[in-house]
Design an enzyme around this catalytic site. Sequence first.
Site, PDB file in Angstrom:
ATOM      1  N   GLU A   1      -4.819  -8.870  -0.356  1.00 43.33           N
ATOM      2  CA  GLU A   1      -5.580  -8.578   0.873  1.00 43.33           C
ATOM      3  C   GLU A   1      -7.050  -8.515   0.498  1.00 43.33           C
ATOM      4  O   GLU A   1      -7.451  -7.665  -0.304  1.00 43.33           O
ATOM      5  CB  GLU A   1      -5.131  -7.259   1.521  1.00 43.33           C
ATOM      6  CG  GLU A   1      -3.812  -7.394   2.259  1.00 43.33           C
ATOM      7  CD  GLU A   1      -3.428  -6.150   3.045  1.00 43.33           C
ATOM      8  OE1 GLU A   1      -4.328  -5.471   3.584  1.00 43.33           O
ATOM      9  OE2 GLU A   1      -2.212  -5.866   3.119  1.00 43.33           O
TER      10      GLU A   1
ATOM     11  N   GLU B   1       0.846  -1.205   0.000  1.00 41.08           N
ATOM     12  CA  GLU B   1       0.000   0.000   0.000  1.00 41.08           C
ATOM     13  C   GLU B   1       0.882   1.256   0.000  1.00 41.08           C
ATOM     14  O   GLU B   1       0.729   2.143   0.857  1.00 41.08           O
ATOM     15  CB  GLU B   1      -0.993  -0.026   1.174  1.00 41.08           C
ATOM     16  CG  GLU B   1      -1.936  -1.199   1.086  1.00 41.08           C
ATOM     17  CD  GLU B   1      -3.136  -1.158   2.030  1.00 41.08           C
ATOM     18  OE1 GLU B   1      -3.212  -0.272   2.885  1.00 41.08           O
ATOM     19  OE2 GLU B   1      -4.025  -2.029   1.875  1.00 41.08           O
TER      20      GLU B   1
END
Length: 524
Positions: free
Chosen positions: A328, A194
Amino acid sequence: MRSPLVVFTMILMAITVPMVAAQKVELSIDASKTGAKIDRNIFGQFAEHLGHGIYEGIWVGPDSKIPNTRGIRNDVVGALKAIKVPNVRWPGGCFADEYHWRKSIGPQRSVTLNPNWGGVTEANTFGTHEFMDFIDQIGAEAYISVNVGSGTPQEAAEWLEYMTAAAPTTLVKERATNGHPAPYKVALLGIGNESWDCGGNMTPDYYVSQMKIYSRFVRNFNPAQQDKEQMLKIAVGPGGDGPRWTDWTETVMKAYQQHTWSWDINGLSMHNYTVVHWPPSYTSVGFGETEYSQILKSTLEMEGLISKHSAIMDKYDPDKKVALIVDEWGGWYAPFPGSNPGFLVQQNSLRDAILAALNLNIFARHADRVRGANIAQMINVLQAMIITDKEKMVLTPTYYVFKMYVPFQDATFVPVTFDAGWYTHGAVAIPRLDAIAAKDANGRLWLEITNLDPNEPVEIEAALAGITAKSASGETLTAPKVDSVNTFDAASTVTPKPISAKVQGGKLTLKLEPKSVTVVSVEQ
Ligand code: AHR
């Protein structure tokens, strides 16, 4: 006044028509029309240093009274072996971009902080060697996320040398002194996590310049991973819907299209939680049909997201060399009452089992591009497989879905067509049924059918072409309520039970309970 004939007909109907008639749905499956391989890596797991995911969930230490092997819980290892975990992503998550591997090797471990997750101390007793021991015990491969946010290419390069090299360098000798002379295998490498947010809030262009440097210098030296079984390098990808994310994918994929001999990527990551809106406010237990239907509607948005980003990837990579890795995913609910909100503790219900099946089916339908996925997270965090409390352990409904899906690992996708109509509740309308099929290495056909409708059973009649079907058997997972859970005291509320399935004249028939996940194998 009604005529005696009308009254007689009404009585007859009342006697012969059951109160709740199961809807009949016809499926059609041609086993000779196969698609892409369903990569076993879509059943990957994610274990971050977060709450009790690692400490207590996996690691109890060699001196614990809880039965363990070199500090790793035996009960957890046994359960995970049974679901054939293909890979484990570690050490994060947001944690990865603040992780410094040297602090968790050797006899002296540094105590550091975990500012992302509850601000607790991190003992670093579970480090590289303990992680590698753990995945070896469960039979999985390593998916290592390196620190791009607060680390350096040199730090990451040295970690990979420490783990994978065989030549007698100083780092390799240190690894041997720490107990592992042979090089470790690293199957997947995440270049940051991220990076658009907790991983450093980078712009796509800035990330791409970092990605190229890490891809170039963070090498895998394991002699067994040079020609065959090469490590796959996964770039950070999108984290949601909207132009910010399509721009991100465009930028990374455009760079990939122009890549030179000196760097490469093999995968683009995607993160997408089922959350409806941030911060997560839906509860993980104690909800009804409204929340059930809204969460399932939200999870089905995974389909559109994958299609959108796959289409961008197709533009720059028509040969589909770069995999989309949804590393994820899962349901993210409000913190469990009384728990540390930074520990992301939640219960896991029948709704989560259905949510998991829907996502796995979406990944399977995109098997040509989606060649990896990691549910968040494996133990005690978010949509976990396993919940532990000291010496106690319970397997969640999601665990059982992963177990039922084992035969789909590396099986070949077979299309299923059907029209089951819609399940509606309030303003929510979602498909009543979902299904995938696949052929395993022995040519056996497997069929998964999810009945999303929490009230109505469904009678399935599946026309089977391309095989001579003789018999069928399978298992189904359902429970009394949409929010039924397994607890330490009642561990078998949501567990798979055998289902009766009949094969006659090339047709498979079975009855699906409301709100159920069913897997059937067809014998030839
Ligand atoms: O899984 C929990 C967190 O969610 C991860 O650390 C991060 O990558 C994501 O935002």
